[in-house]
Design a protein around this motif. Sequence first.
Motif, short mmCIF file in Angstrom:
data_model
loop_
_atom_site.label_atom_id
_atom_site.label_comp_id
_atom_site.label_asym_id
_atom_site.label_seq_id
_atom_site.Cartn_x
_atom_site.Cartn_y
_atom_site.Cartn_z
N GLU A 185 0.83 -1.22 0.00
CA GLU A 185 0.00 0.00 0.00
C GLU A 185 0.86 1.26 0.00
OE1 GLU A 185 -3.85 -1.41 2.61
OE2 GLU A 185 -2.36 -0.08 3.48
N LEU A 186 1.95 1.19 0.77
CA LEU A 186 2.82 2.37 0.90
C LEU A 186 3.54 2.69 -0.41
CD1 LEU A 186 3.99 4.40 3.00
CD2 LEU A 186 5.73 2.71 3.53
N PHE A 187 3.85 1.64 -1.18
CA PHE A 187 4.61 1.82 -2.42
C PHE A 187 3.69 1.98 -3.64
CE2 PHE A 187 9.24 1.02 -1.76
CZ PHE A 187 9.21 0.93 -0.38
N GLU A 188 2.41 2.19 -3.39
CA GLU A 188 1.48 2.35 -4.50
C GLU A 188 1.88 3.56 -5.34
OE1 GLU A 188 -2.95 3.00 -3.96
OE2 GLU A 188 -2.61 1.00 -3.12
N LYS A 189 1.83 3.39 -6.63
CA LYS A 189 2.27 4.47 -7.53
C LYS A 189 1.31 5.67 -7.45
CE LYS A 189 3.97 4.57 -12.29
NZ LYS A 189 5.35 4.88 -12.07
N ASN A 190 1.86 6.86 -7.57
CA ASN A 190 1.07 8.10 -7.61
C ASN A 190 0.11 8.26 -6.43
OD1 ASN A 190 2.26 8.70 -10.09
ND2 ASN A 190 0.69 7.54 -11.20
N GLY A 240 -0.20 12.81 -1.48
CA GLY A 240 0.62 13.07 -0.29
C GLY A 240 -0.02 12.68 1.03
N PRO A 241 -1.28 13.13 1.32
CA PRO A 241 -1.87 12.80 2.62
C PRO A 241 -2.03 11.29 2.83
CG PRO A 241 -3.11 14.55 1.54
CD PRO A 241 -2.12 14.05 0.55
N ALA A 242 -2.39 10.57 1.77
CA ALA A 242 -2.57 9.11 1.89
C ALA A 242 -1.20 8.47 2.16
CB ALA A 242 -3.18 8.54 0.62
N PHE A 243 -0.17 8.95 1.49
CA PHE A 243 1.18 8.44 1.69
C PHE A 243 1.61 8.68 3.14
CE2 PHE A 243 5.93 8.92 0.68
CZ PHE A 243 6.14 7.56 0.76
N MET A 266 17.28 10.34 -5.43
CA MET A 266 16.73 11.71 -5.34
C MET A 266 15.21 11.68 -5.45
SD MET A 266 19.97 12.08 -6.65
CE MET A 266 20.08 12.38 -8.40
N LEU A 267 14.71 10.87 -6.37
CA LEU A 267 13.25 10.78 -6.53
C LEU A 267 12.60 10.25 -5.26
CD1 LEU A 267 13.04 9.33 -10.17
CD2 LEU A 267 12.52 11.67 -9.41
N GLY A 268 13.32 9.37 -4.56
CA GLY A 268 12.79 8.81 -3.31
C GLY A 268 12.65 9.90 -2.25
N VAL A 269 13.67 10.74 -2.13
CA VAL A 269 13.60 11.84 -1.16
C VAL A 269 12.46 12.79 -1.54
CG1 VAL A 269 14.83 13.85 -0.24
CG2 VAL A 269 16.04 11.68 -0.53
N ARG A 270 12.34 13.05 -2.83
CA ARG A 270 11.25 13.94 -3.28
C ARG A 270 9.88 13.34 -2.93
NH1 ARG A 270 10.42 15.32 -9.55
NH2 ARG A 270 9.34 13.33 -9.47
N ALA A 271 9.75 12.02 -3.14
CA ALA A 271 8.47 11.37 -2.86
C ALA A 271 8.07 11.53 -1.40
CB ALA A 271 8.54 9.88 -3.23
N CYS A 272 9.09 11.65 -0.52
CA CYS A 272 8.80 11.73 0.92
C CYS A 272 8.75 13.17 1.41
CB CYS A 272 9.86 10.98 1.71
SG CYS A 272 9.90 9.23 1.31
N ASN A 313 7.08 15.15 7.29
CA ASN A 313 8.33 15.36 8.02
C ASN A 313 9.10 14.07 8.24
OD1 ASN A 313 8.11 18.10 8.22
ND2 ASN A 313 6.88 17.99 10.09
N LEU A 314 9.71 13.57 7.19
CA LEU A 314 10.55 12.39 7.32
C LEU A 314 11.79 12.82 8.12
CD1 LEU A 314 10.69 9.47 6.12
CD2 LEU A 314 12.18 10.42 4.37
N PRO A 315 12.20 12.04 9.15
CA PRO A 315 13.41 12.43 9.88
C PRO A 315 14.60 12.58 8.91
CG PRO A 315 12.30 10.60 10.97
CD PRO A 315 11.59 10.81 9.66
N VAL A 316 15.46 13.54 9.20
CA VAL A 316 16.59 13.82 8.30
C VAL A 316 17.43 12.56 8.09
CG1 VAL A 316 18.75 15.12 8.08
CG2 VAL A 316 16.69 16.25 8.91
N ILE A 317 17.63 11.80 9.16
CA ILE A 317 18.49 10.62 9.04
C ILE A 317 17.85 9.57 8.10
CG2 ILE A 317 17.67 9.39 11.10
CD1 ILE A 317 20.81 8.96 11.53
N ALA A 318 16.52 9.48 8.11
CA ALA A 318 15.82 8.56 7.21
C ALA A 318 15.97 9.04 5.77
CB ALA A 318 14.35 8.45 7.59
N SER A 319 15.84 10.34 5.60
CA SER A 319 15.99 10.95 4.28
C SER A 319 17.42 10.69 3.74
CB SER A 319 15.74 12.45 4.45
OG SER A 319 15.60 13.05 3.25
N ASN A 320 18.41 10.81 4.63
CA ASN A 320 19.79 10.54 4.22
C ASN A 320 19.99 9.08 3.84
OD1 ASN A 320 20.59 13.15 4.52
ND2 ASN A 320 21.40 12.90 6.59
N CYS A 321 19.30 8.19 4.54
CA CYS A 321 19.40 6.76 4.20
C CYS A 321 18.90 6.52 2.77
CB CYS A 321 18.58 5.90 5.17
SG CYS A 321 19.29 5.84 6.82
N ILE A 322 17.84 7.22 2.40
CA ILE A 322 17.29 7.07 1.04
C ILE A 322 18.27 7.66 0.02
CG2 ILE A 322 15.39 7.74 -0.51
CD1 ILE A 322 13.59 7.86 2.00
#
Length: 321
Positions: free
Chosen positions: A106-111, A114-117, A221-227, A231-240
Motif C-alpha cells: 500500500e505504501l509503495f502504490e504508484k502516484n 501526499g496525505p494518503a502516503f 533523489m526521486l525517493g527523497v522527493r516522494a517523501c 516530516n521524514l526524519p533527516v536521518i531517514a531521508s539521508n538513508c534514502i
Amino acid sequence: MANQTKQHYTPISPLTIRPDFQGNFEIYLRHDNSYVLFNGQGRKLSRDKRQELLNNITKLYIATRDIELYRQYLTEHIRALLEDESIPLDDRTKAWTNTAIAMGRELFEKNLPGPAFANRYKRFESLLQNSSGFMQSPDSLRHLSQFMGKGYDTYHHGISTMVYTVNLLQEYRSGDYETLACGMGALLHDIGKTELPRDITAANPASLSPDDHAILALHPMLGVRACSYFNLPVIASNCILFHHERPDGKGYPTKATPDDLPLEVKAVALCNVYDNFTRTLPYRRAMAPFDALKRIMDTPGLAEPDMLKRLIKLLSRAKIV
Ligand SMILES: [Fe+2]
C-alpha cells in the motif's frame, strides 16, 4: 432499477485475529465461489471459535471496504500477537511478514496522494515501533529471513532491508530514535524506483544502456522527493539519498566517502547490497547467505570491514550462515 454494488473481498490470515477480537470488521469464509459471513461487525469472537478457525482455515476474508479497519486493528494488536508464545514462532513470523507486505504494498502504490502516503507511512512506522523488539531476536531473524527473501517487488526488498538494518544497528547499540528512523529509511530506500519505467528498474543492470543507467541513478533523489510531503526524519531521508554510496567513494549520487556519512546510512547501504544478493530477481537466482557475504568481502570497496564483520556476527548468531 435498484443500484446494486458488487461486494469485493480481501484474504487475510486467521493468525492475525486475536483472542480478544471484538468484531472490529466483518469476517467471511469462502465456500467455492461464494463468501459466507462468519463473524459480524461488533460481535465478539469466542476463544473456541477462534481456535477452530486456526485449526481448520488458512484464509479468511474481509470486505475490501473494511481494509482500513483491518489495518488499524493490526497495528494496534501486532505487539500482543508477536509476544504470544502460545503461537509457534513460525506462525508469528508469517503473520508479521504478511502484515508488513500488505502495508508495504500500500505504501509503495504508484502516484499515491501526499496525505494518503503520510497516513500509510505513519501506520508502517507504528508497525515497526511495535515489532522492533520481536525482530531483533536471533530466532525471529532466522525465521524472518526465510519469508522475506521471496518477492521481486521494491517493497519486498525494502521490508527485508529494514529488518537487517534494525538488527545491524543493534550491534552498535544505536539509539531507539535512530533505529526507528533508519528502519523507515531502509524500508523506503528504493521508493524512487516506483516513479521510473519498470523496464528499467526490473531489468538486469548489465543489460542497460548508459542512458538507462543515468535514469536509474535518479532513484535516490526521486525517493527523497516522494517523501517531501511529510516530516521524514533527516536521518531517514539521508538513508534514502545515500544508500548507493560505497566506502571506496565510487557510489552515487555524490561519490561520498565513509567519513562523509553517518553509521546508520552506511548500515542501510550494506544491508541493501546483502539483501539484493540474497534475493531471487526476475533475471537471476538468489545467492546463498554465505556466498553473498563472500562476494561482498571479495569485492574491494563495497563494505567497510568492521561493519561487514558485525553483519556476519549477527547472521551467524541467527544461524543464517
Ligand atoms: Fe537503490
